[in-house]
Motif scaffolding. Sequence first.
Motif, PDB file in Angstrom:
ATOM      1  N   SER A 342       0.800  -1.223   0.000  1.00 61.97           N
ATOM      2  CA  SER A 342       0.000   0.000   0.000  1.00 61.97           C
ATOM      3  C   SER A 342       0.836   1.278   0.000  1.00 61.97           C
ATOM      4  N   ILE A 343       2.166   1.152   0.164  1.00 59.06           N
ATOM      5  CA  ILE A 343       2.974   2.361   0.342  1.00 59.06           C
ATOM      6  C   ILE A 343       3.141   3.167  -0.944  1.00 59.06           C
ATOM      7  N   SER A 344       2.648   2.652  -2.063  1.00 58.68           N
ATOM      8  CA  SER A 344       2.697   3.465  -3.279  1.00 58.68           C
ATOM      9  C   SER A 344       1.840   4.711  -3.132  1.00 58.68           C
ATOM     10  N   SER A 345       0.885   4.655  -2.239  1.00 55.39           N
ATOM     11  CA  SER A 345       0.071   5.823  -1.886  1.00 55.39           C
ATOM     12  C   SER A 345       0.282   6.107  -0.405  1.00 55.39           C
ATOM     13  N   LEU A 346       0.868   7.262  -0.094  1.00 53.40           N
ATOM     14  CA  LEU A 346       1.190   7.577   1.292  1.00 53.40           C
ATOM     15  C   LEU A 346      -0.067   7.634   2.154  1.00 53.40           C
ATOM     16  N   ALA A 347      -1.111   8.238   1.641  1.00 57.90           N
ATOM     17  CA  ALA A 347      -2.353   8.336   2.402  1.00 57.90           C
ATOM     18  C   ALA A 347      -2.911   6.948   2.702  1.00 57.90           C
ATOM     19  N   LEU A 348      -2.850   6.048   1.702  1.00 64.98           N
ATOM     20  CA  LEU A 348      -3.349   4.693   1.898  1.00 64.98           C
ATOM     21  C   LEU A 348      -2.490   3.944   2.918  1.00 64.98           C
ATOM     22  N   ALA A 349      -1.171   4.127   2.823  1.00 63.89           N
ATOM     23  CA  ALA A 349      -0.272   3.451   3.763  1.00 63.89           C
ATOM     24  C   ALA A 349      -0.550   3.895   5.196  1.00 63.89           C
ATOM     25  N   PHE A 350      -0.751   5.196   5.395  1.00 68.97           N
ATOM     26  CA  PHE A 350      -1.029   5.698   6.746  1.00 68.97           C
ATOM     27  C   PHE A 350      -2.380   5.200   7.244  1.00 68.97           C
ATOM     28  N   THR A 351      -3.351   5.114   6.349  1.00 68.23           N
ATOM     29  CA  THR A 351      -4.670   4.605   6.742  1.00 68.23           C
ATOM     30  C   THR A 351      -4.579   3.144   7.172  1.00 68.23           C
ATOM     31  N   VAL A 352      -3.857   2.351   6.381  1.00 68.08           N
ATOM     32  CA  VAL A 352      -3.695   0.931   6.725  1.00 68.08           C
ATOM     33  C   VAL A 352      -2.925   0.791   8.038  1.00 68.08           C
ATOM     34  N   ALA A 353      -1.897   1.643   8.241  1.00 69.35           N
ATOM     35  CA  ALA A 353      -1.130   1.584   9.489  1.00 69.35           C
ATOM     36  C   ALA A 353      -2.025   1.845  10.689  1.00 69.35           C
ATOM     37  N   ALA A 354      -2.891   2.861  10.588  1.00 73.95           N
ATOM     38  CA  ALA A 354      -3.805   3.170  11.695  1.00 73.95           C
ATOM     39  C   ALA A 354      -4.761   2.010  11.943  1.00 73.95           C
ATOM     40  N   LEU A 355      -5.254   1.403  10.864  1.00 74.67           N
ATOM     41  CA  LEU A 355      -6.168   0.270  11.014  1.00 74.67           C
ATOM     42  C   LEU A 355      -5.458  -0.937  11.626  1.00 74.67           C
ATOM     43  N   ILE A 356      -4.198  -1.153  11.239  1.00 79.80           N
ATOM     44  CA  ILE A 356      -3.420  -2.235  11.855  1.00 79.80           C
ATOM     45  C   ILE A 356      -3.274  -1.971  13.353  1.00 79.80           C
ATOM     46  N   GLY A 357      -3.021  -0.714  13.728  1.00 78.26           N
ATOM     47  CA  GLY A 357      -2.940  -0.376  15.142  1.00 78.26           C
ATOM     48  C   GLY A 357      -4.227  -0.693  15.874  1.00 78.26           C
ATOM     49  N   VAL A 358      -5.363  -0.414  15.218  1.00 72.65           N
ATOM     50  CA  VAL A 358      -6.663  -0.714  15.818  1.00 72.65           C
ATOM     51  C   VAL A 358      -6.795  -2.211  16.111  1.00 72.65           C
ATOM     52  N   VAL A 359      -6.500  -3.040  15.115  1.00 74.44           N
ATOM     53  CA  VAL A 359      -6.791  -4.468  15.266  1.00 74.44           C
ATOM     54  C   VAL A 359      -5.732  -5.208  16.099  1.00 74.44           C
ATOM     55  N   VAL A 360      -4.442  -4.871  15.945  1.00 76.93           N
ATOM     56  CA  VAL A 360      -3.448  -5.631  16.714  1.00 76.93           C
ATOM     57  C   VAL A 360      -3.543  -5.298  18.200  1.00 76.93           C
ATOM     58  N   ASN A 361      -3.820  -4.037  18.543  1.00 74.67           N
ATOM     59  CA  ASN A 361      -4.034  -3.700  19.948  1.00 74.67           C
ATOM     60  C   ASN A 361      -5.324  -4.343  20.456  1.00 74.67           C
ATOM     61  N   GLY A 362      -6.337  -4.393  19.590  1.00 73.62           N
ATOM     62  CA  GLY A 362      -7.570  -5.068  19.976  1.00 73.62           C
ATOM     63  C   GLY A 362      -7.377  -6.556  20.215  1.00 73.62           C
ATOM     64  N   CYS A 363      -6.479  -7.176  19.451  1.00 73.21           N
ATOM     65  CA  CYS A 363      -6.185  -8.600  19.668  1.00 73.21           C
ATOM     66  C   CYS A 363      -5.609  -8.834  21.062  1.00 73.21           C
ATOM     67  N   VAL A 364      -4.679  -7.989  21.477  1.00 72.19           N
ATOM     68  CA  VAL A 364      -4.109  -8.104  22.820  1.00 72.19           C
ATOM     69  C   VAL A 364      -5.193  -7.899  23.871  1.00 72.19           C
ATOM     70  N   ALA A 365      -5.998  -6.846  23.704  1.00 70.99           N
ATOM     71  CA  ALA A 365      -7.062  -6.555  24.663  1.00 70.99           C
ATOM     72  C   ALA A 365      -8.070  -7.698  24.731  1.00 70.99           C
ATOM     73  N   GLY A 366      -8.411  -8.262  23.593  1.00 73.87           N
ATOM     74  CA  GLY A 366      -9.374  -9.354  23.568  1.00 73.87           C
ATOM     75  C   GLY A 366      -8.886 -10.591  24.289  1.00 73.87           C
ATOM     76  N   LEU A 367      -7.598 -10.911  24.129  1.00 74.01           N
ATOM     77  CA  LEU A 367      -7.050 -12.074  24.823  1.00 74.01           C
ATOM     78  C   LEU A 367      -6.999 -11.822  26.326  1.00 74.01           C
ATOM     79  N   TYR A 368      -6.655 -10.582  26.717  1.00 70.62           N
ATOM     80  CA  TYR A 368      -6.688 -10.224  28.135  1.00 70.62           C
ATOM     81  C   TYR A 368      -8.093 -10.410  28.717  1.00 70.62           C
ATOM     82  N   ALA A 369      -9.113 -10.054  27.928  1.00 71.40           N
ATOM     83  CA  ALA A 369     -10.490 -10.143  28.412  1.00 71.40           C
ATOM     84  C   ALA A 369     -10.991 -11.580  28.422  1.00 71.40           C
ATOM     85  N   LEU A 370     -10.563 -12.381  27.466  1.00 74.18           N
ATOM     86  CA  LEU A 370     -11.044 -13.759  27.359  1.00 74.18           C
ATOM     87  C   LEU A 370     -10.482 -14.658  28.455  1.00 74.18           C
TER      88      LEU A 370
END
Length: 444
Positions: A342-370
């Motif tokens: 996705s890095i061919s488009s800087l805006a797209l790369a930053f959007t994907v990076a933010a979304l990755i931050g959302v889900v990978v942190n959520g994975c940690v939180a979800g395992l803590y909760a489970l």
Amino acid sequence: MDDPATTTRSLRELLDGSPMTRFQWGAVAVCVLLNTLDGFDVVVMAFTGKSVSAYWGLSGAQLGALLSAGLIGMGVGSMFIAPWADRFGRRPIVLGCLAIAGAGMVLSAASQSALQLGALRAVTGLGIGGILATSNVISAEYASARWRGLAVSLNSTGYALGATLGGLLTAVLIGGFGWRSVFLVGGVATLLSIPLVWWRLPESLDFLLVRRPKGALERVNTMLGRMGHSPLTSLPARPDAPKGVGYRELLTARLRRNTLLLWVAFFGIMAGFYFVTSWTPTLLVEAGLSATAGITGGTLLNVGGMFGAALLGLLAARFALRQVLVGYLVVAAVLLAVFIASISSLALAFTVAALIGVVVNGCVAGLYALTPTIYEPAIRTTGVGTGLAIGRAGAVLAPSIAGALLDSGWTAERLYVVNGGVFVVTAVLLLLVRSGRAGATPVF
């Protein structure tokens, strides 16, 4: 409630089915504060690393050892300190660990060598490891069934918030007062939280009902009153759970399958999380972005993480927590697979990076909760603590393994794809975990 036939299970079911009260949310809020302080204390070495390295003329390997010392201490604290909460209570262990972490931070400000600082980072990690495991358990135990996922996920949001605020505060403090001031401020803040925690953090109701320390009935009735429920005339019948505390219980026939699956899940998720957060800025630069863009991409991961845990908790209030966590893992795998492309488009790369931050942190939180829902109160902190310790091993190993693979010729894109594969495998394993707490039927 005054029926002598009342059992701990029926009392737990009453709390699970009742609306959350201000008292319960207050207990969760204290745990979130603890995790905010821990987020600052954990990342302080990363934020001060350049200044510390210049001050003592450290090599890259020596600085790496300082960065790892805190994680190693956290693993040891989760493994060997947090389980004592199953014997002596959640609240005293949290208070003791706050004292350890605060003292370690304050003394770090006065360290006279890199070796001293490394040892004190390990001591600080001991306290943080104990706090993280125990506070997540307290949040789970005071939350109703509907809001349990959100209550524990908010702890991860607090951790991300502390890490973010730590970066902002460090930039101000280092410029005006030097790197030692960052450790001092973090240590003082941690020590000052002890009176607040003493005042506002209640003992676990589940612990009181299972372990029954002196005055348990009076303490249980006080908390029931604050939650708007009638008092008990006597303590309910004990649940059918182990009376002792120990690691061996986690590997008995009825728990072995769930325990081993959770250990693998903790290792995989924490390894993936620390690979992403540690290497993304560098790998973005190697893939063709500027140094500034690489740092921006890494920052967006943390910003996304502040929302990912809370979002998971809200979703868990409407859907089964395990299914939400599995969904997060699959989405994370897809995003990681397309990230470098996705890095061919800087805006797209930053959007994907933010979304990755959302889900990978959520994975940690979800395992803590489970995890707290899998173990009964008598061994709950032991189960969570050992899982966190296994996860810390993944956190320590993943960045180093990624570096070795890069040196052997692996591309950034291949690393992200493999990391996504780890998340998919973890999702499959979590589907094999038996729901509910510790079924009585042998599982192996």
